[in-house]
Design a protein around this motif. Structure first.
Motif, short mmCIF file in Angstrom:
data_model
loop_
_atom_site.label_atom_id
_atom_site.label_comp_id
_atom_site.label_asym_id
_atom_site.label_seq_id
_atom_site.Cartn_x
_atom_site.Cartn_y
_atom_site.Cartn_z
N GLN A 37 24.65 13.16 46.75
CA GLN A 37 24.90 14.09 45.65
C GLN A 37 26.38 14.11 45.26
O GLN A 37 27.26 13.93 46.10
CB GLN A 37 24.45 15.51 46.04
N ASP A 38 26.62 14.35 43.98
CA ASP A 38 27.99 14.48 43.48
C ASP A 38 28.45 15.91 43.76
O ASP A 38 28.11 16.84 43.03
CB ASP A 38 28.03 14.19 41.98
N ARG A 39 29.25 16.08 44.81
CA ARG A 39 29.62 17.42 45.25
C ARG A 39 30.82 17.97 44.47
O ARG A 39 31.35 19.03 44.82
CB ARG A 39 29.89 17.44 46.76
N ALA A 40 31.23 17.27 43.43
CA ALA A 40 32.29 17.79 42.57
C ALA A 40 31.73 18.74 41.52
O ALA A 40 32.48 19.39 40.79
CB ALA A 40 33.03 16.64 41.89
N SER A 41 30.41 18.81 41.43
CA SER A 41 29.75 19.69 40.45
C SER A 41 28.89 20.71 41.18
O SER A 41 28.40 20.45 42.29
CB SER A 41 28.89 18.88 39.48
N LEU A 42 28.68 21.84 40.54
CA LEU A 42 27.88 22.90 41.16
C LEU A 42 26.43 22.49 41.37
O LEU A 42 25.87 22.73 42.45
CB LEU A 42 27.97 24.17 40.31
N PRO A 43 25.77 21.86 40.37
CA PRO A 43 24.38 21.41 40.61
C PRO A 43 24.28 20.43 41.78
O PRO A 43 23.36 20.49 42.59
CB PRO A 43 23.99 20.74 39.29
N GLY A 44 25.26 19.50 41.87
CA GLY A 44 25.25 18.54 42.96
C GLY A 44 25.40 19.21 44.31
O GLY A 44 24.74 18.85 45.29
N LEU A 45 26.28 20.22 44.37
CA LEU A 45 26.48 20.96 45.62
C LEU A 45 25.22 21.71 46.03
O LEU A 45 24.83 21.71 47.20
CB LEU A 45 27.64 21.94 45.47
N ASN A 46 24.58 22.34 45.06
CA ASN A 46 23.34 23.08 45.36
C ASN A 46 22.24 22.14 45.87
O ASN A 46 21.49 22.50 46.79
CB ASN A 46 22.86 23.85 44.13
N GLN A 47 22.16 20.96 45.27
CA GLN A 47 21.16 19.98 45.72
C GLN A 47 21.49 19.46 47.12
O GLN A 47 20.60 19.25 47.94
CB GLN A 47 21.08 18.83 44.72
N ALA A 48 22.77 19.26 47.39
CA ALA A 48 23.18 18.80 48.72
C ALA A 48 22.86 19.87 49.77
O ALA A 48 22.35 19.56 50.85
CB ALA A 48 24.67 18.48 48.73
N ILE A 49 23.16 21.12 49.46
CA ILE A 49 22.86 22.23 50.38
C ILE A 49 21.37 22.28 50.67
O ILE A 49 20.94 22.38 51.83
CB ILE A 49 23.35 23.58 49.79
N ASP A 50 20.56 22.18 49.61
CA ASP A 50 19.11 22.23 49.78
C ASP A 50 18.61 21.07 50.64
O ASP A 50 17.78 21.25 51.54
CB ASP A 50 18.44 22.19 48.41
N ALA A 51 19.15 19.87 50.40
CA ALA A 51 18.70 18.68 51.14
C ALA A 51 19.06 18.79 52.62
O ALA A 51 18.22 18.51 53.49
CB ALA A 51 19.33 17.42 50.54
N PHE A 52 20.28 19.20 52.93
CA PHE A 52 20.69 19.30 54.34
C PHE A 52 19.95 20.43 55.06
O PHE A 52 19.65 20.34 56.25
CB PHE A 52 22.19 19.49 54.46
N GLN A 53 19.64 21.51 54.33
CA GLN A 53 18.87 22.60 54.93
C GLN A 53 17.44 22.14 55.25
O GLN A 53 16.89 22.49 56.30
CB GLN A 53 18.84 23.81 54.00
N LYS A 54 16.88 21.34 54.37
CA LYS A 54 15.53 20.82 54.61
C LYS A 54 15.54 19.78 55.73
O LYS A 54 14.57 19.69 56.50
CB LYS A 54 14.96 20.21 53.32
N ALA A 55 16.62 19.01 55.83
CA ALA A 55 16.75 18.06 56.94
C ALA A 55 16.79 18.83 58.26
O ALA A 55 16.12 18.46 59.23
CB ALA A 55 18.01 17.21 56.77
N ALA A 56 17.60 19.90 58.30
CA ALA A 56 17.68 20.73 59.50
C ALA A 56 16.31 21.30 59.84
O ALA A 56 15.92 21.35 61.02
CB ALA A 56 18.69 21.86 59.29
N GLY A 57 15.56 21.72 58.81
CA GLY A 57 14.22 22.27 59.02
C GLY A 57 13.26 21.25 59.60
O GLY A 57 12.46 21.57 60.49
#
Length: 677
Positions: A244-264
């Motif tokens: 994800q492109d973490r320089a943008s807010l949508p990219g950050l939100n998608q990255a957060i969601d993906a890593f949280q689901k990976a942890a799950g």
């Protein structure tokens, strides 16, 4: 779900928790397409290299096992010397292969986004590799032996399942790839119920390679297959998060969601599967991976804060400092976990180093933002003082030495002194991060990480030079650590199995409530019935399949050999395994003088004891003295029956769900002038 230490399948308690299981015909929207295995993307090249290394490791390990056996078995000294030399070559090759795999696992840059913005790289996981699996013969044989059906008639379904398994080996790095893995995982529920009896194995071995070491493992237990697919689901989430492109807010939100689901996914795997034969799925490894994903979520939250909050605000900078301290806290825990004896031997050195670097880097950032808040923001007004005093009271782990809090906040010189102490500590931590970074050859090649560390270090040095006065004769004190705090706590999101709806590929075998691997039944019987004066002489209950709940002694059904507990699977050659109650009734009603052919099966162990049957027979024939122990017939409608020849017939309505084969469909009492079956 347990992955047993040996080969037996263990009980699987949480079979369909949250699943949406459909039994109808297969929809045409099946996700059968994985990535093109021949597409030459950077990621596919890495995965091909992983597969090649895995195969070479497997070959070398077989050679080593053979050499070790020969070394133990022989007493010839020359042979022992030759074998010992061969073993040294094999072990040397294995070490080189494992180093190559470690370098592969350290190829983080391939999984990052292509944006020109500078972001600290995230750690993704490579997918576990598996061997092809030919299920055609074992499943056909089981269908013939267990279900009494022609196995060849189910070749289409078996091949469709095998195609689904082949596709899930190369999932695309997007939502479709996640759905593909989830669909296959859900489909394993049906495979387990249909073909894996608790007391017998099919002789099928599931082969998977360890994601971190490349060491092959195999088990007969389907739980190993499920666990490996779940691991890949988590690994794919890490790859999606890293890109994800973490320089943008949508990219950050998608990255957060993906890593949280990976942890799950990793956490679900840790809690529901045990005795995994491979190290990457051990409890210690999964604990480390969950903590790593949580730390990467925390890092994304910090980056989100830098985008959202005004940089020139005192309270916002204090919050940034505390967020950075929280990231440092999370990575410190990961580093401790990676350094444990059972974990450090197989976690790539580049991962451990990267986590250590990030821990020091974010500690430096926390002190930098504390210094910026103190030095760049003006002293508070009387209206702001109370709020800033309250925030600063909870900012440090221990209160800084010197004047009172109120004086510190209002005196620019005192603020500069404390800010200078924080910057001094920030510079020390930046330099430590760069020193640790230089110890790892793989990380030294990662230009973007070097750039991030160098930029942060120069920024702190520049700020220190700016606030350092020549006339400063005081010794810069030790800045206290910053209390870690976050405004967005990471969530461990368990897999949502109901997200992907699946249908039972083998639904033609019949409803799972009866036609499953755990049930056994006697060979199907075909019975010809003629309608007597009082009907067929039996009562029915439930649906899919319909159960013969009672047989009238002396009636047509009894004389033809039907028994209580039989399931109707066909009427006049029409398959009735999935038929509803009313549909079977209608088929029976439509029969003429020539009678009707009924196909039935009897589950083994479902027969009633003879005495109980005799008691039921007496009740059903005489209508008197219902035994209290007979719950099925102890109905008030029977007790109040006026007819001596009372019969139980199908009820038109069911108070309970018809999904249950044994659902308590109420019986109705009818007189001689009513329709009977």
């Amino acid at each position: 779900m347990m992955m047993p230490p040996e080969e037996e399948e263990s009980p699987d308690g949480d079979r369909d928790g949250g699943l949406v299981l459909l039994h109808g015909p297969r929809s045409s929207s099946t996700r059968k397409q994985g990535c093109d295995p021949f597409a030459q993307t950077q990621r596919s090249k890495l995965q091909h290299r992983r597969a090649r290394i895995n195969q070479q490791i497997n070959k070398e390990m077989r050679m080593r096992a053979g050499a070790e056996n020969l070394f133990r078995a022989t007493s010839n000294h020359k042979v022992k010397e030759t074998v010992a030399l061969e073993l040294s070559y094999v072990n040397s090759n294995l070490q080189l292969l494992k180093e190559e795999l470690e370098e592969l696992n350290s190829s983080m840059d391939v999984y990052q986004n292509d944006s020109e913005s500078i972001s600290v790289p995230m750690i993704p996981l490579g997918l576990k590799e598996t061997k092809e699996l030919d299920l055609l013969v074992p499943l056909k044989d089981f269908i013939s032996e267990h279900y009494g059906e022609e196995g060849v008639l189910f070749e289409k379904e078996i091949k469709e399942f095998m195609e689904l398994r082949q596709a899930m080996r190369t999932p695309s790095r997007n939502e479709a790839g996640l759905e593909l893995l989830m669909e296959y995982y859900n489909q394993l529920y049906f495979l387990d119920s249909r073909f894996f009896p608790p007391t017998k194995t099919l002789g099928i071995f599931f082969h998977w390679y360890d994601s971190l070491t490349g060491v092959p493992s195999h088990q007969r237990a389907l739980a190993f297959e499920k666990g490996s697919v779940l691991f890949n689901l988590g690994a794919l989430h890490t790859q999606i998060g890293a890109r994800q492109d973490r320089a943008s807010l949508p990219g950050l939100n998608q990255a957060i969601d993906a890593f949280q689901k990976a942890a799950g996914a990793f956490n679900y795997l840790k809690e529901n599967f045990s005795n995994a034969p491979s190290l990457d799925m051990s409890a210690a490894s999964l604990t480390m991976l969950v903590r790593l994903m949580v730390a990467q979520v925390q890092e994304c939250v910090f980056e989100k804060m830098t985008l959202l909050r005004a940089q020139n605000d005192f309270l916002a900078r204090l919050q940034l400092a505390q967020e950075a301290a929280k990231v440092e806290d999370a990575y410190s825990l990961v580093h401790q976990t990676m350094s444990q004896p059972h974990v450090k031997d197989y976690v790539p050195f580049s991962w451990t180093t990267m986590v250590h670097v990030k821990s020091e880097h974010f500690k430096a950032l926390s002190h930098y933002f504390a210094a910026i808040a103190l030095c760049d923001c003006p002293a508070p007004s009387d209206a702001e003082l109370l709020e800033q005093e309250k925030a600063f009271l909870q900012f440090h782990v221990t209160m800084p030495e010197g004047p009172s809090l109120r004086v510190l906040l209002q005196d620019p010189e005192e603020r500069r002194k404390l800010g200078k102490a924080h910057l001094k500590k920030a510079i020390m931590k930046h330099e430590e991060a760069m020193r640790i970074h230089g110890l790892c050859k793989i990380l030294r090649k990662m230009d973007i990480l070097q750039e991030v560390l160098s930029f942060a270090h120069k920024r702190s040095l520049s700020k220190y030079s700016e606030i350092d006065h020549e006339e400063d004769f005081f010794e810069t004190g030790e800045a206290p650590d910053i209390h870690p705090k976050t405004h967005q706590k990471p969530e461990i999101k368990s897999p949502n199995f109901s997200q992907v709806k699946v249908t039972d590929l083998f639904h033609r075998l019949g409803p799972l409530s009866v036609f499953s691997a755990k049930n056994k039944w006697y060979p199907a019987r075909r019975v010809h019935l003629m309608r007597g004066e009082n009907g067929f002489g039996f009562t029915l209950r439930g649906d899919s399949p319909v159960l013969i709940a009672g047989v009238i002694p002396g009636g047509c059904a009894a004389e033809a050999g039907l028994k209580e507990g039989d399931y109707i699977i066909s009427v006049n050659g029409k398959d009735c395994k999935w038929s509803k109650h009313a549909e079977v009734v209608q088929l029976l009603k439509s029969t003429g003088k020539e009678g009707v052919d009924i196909g039935v099966i009897t589950l083994q162990g479902s027969e009633c004891p003879k005495a109980q049957v005799d008691r039921k027979a007496a009740v059903m024939s005489s209508g008197s003295g219902v035994p209290k122990s007979n719950k099925e017939n102890s109905r008030k409608s029977l007790m109040n029956s006026k007819s001596a020849s009372t019969l139980l017939v199908w009820s038109k309505k069911s108070k309970r769900s018809k999904k249950s084969t044994y659902s308590g469909v109420p019986f109705t009492t009818v007189g001689d002038n009513e329709a009977m079956y």
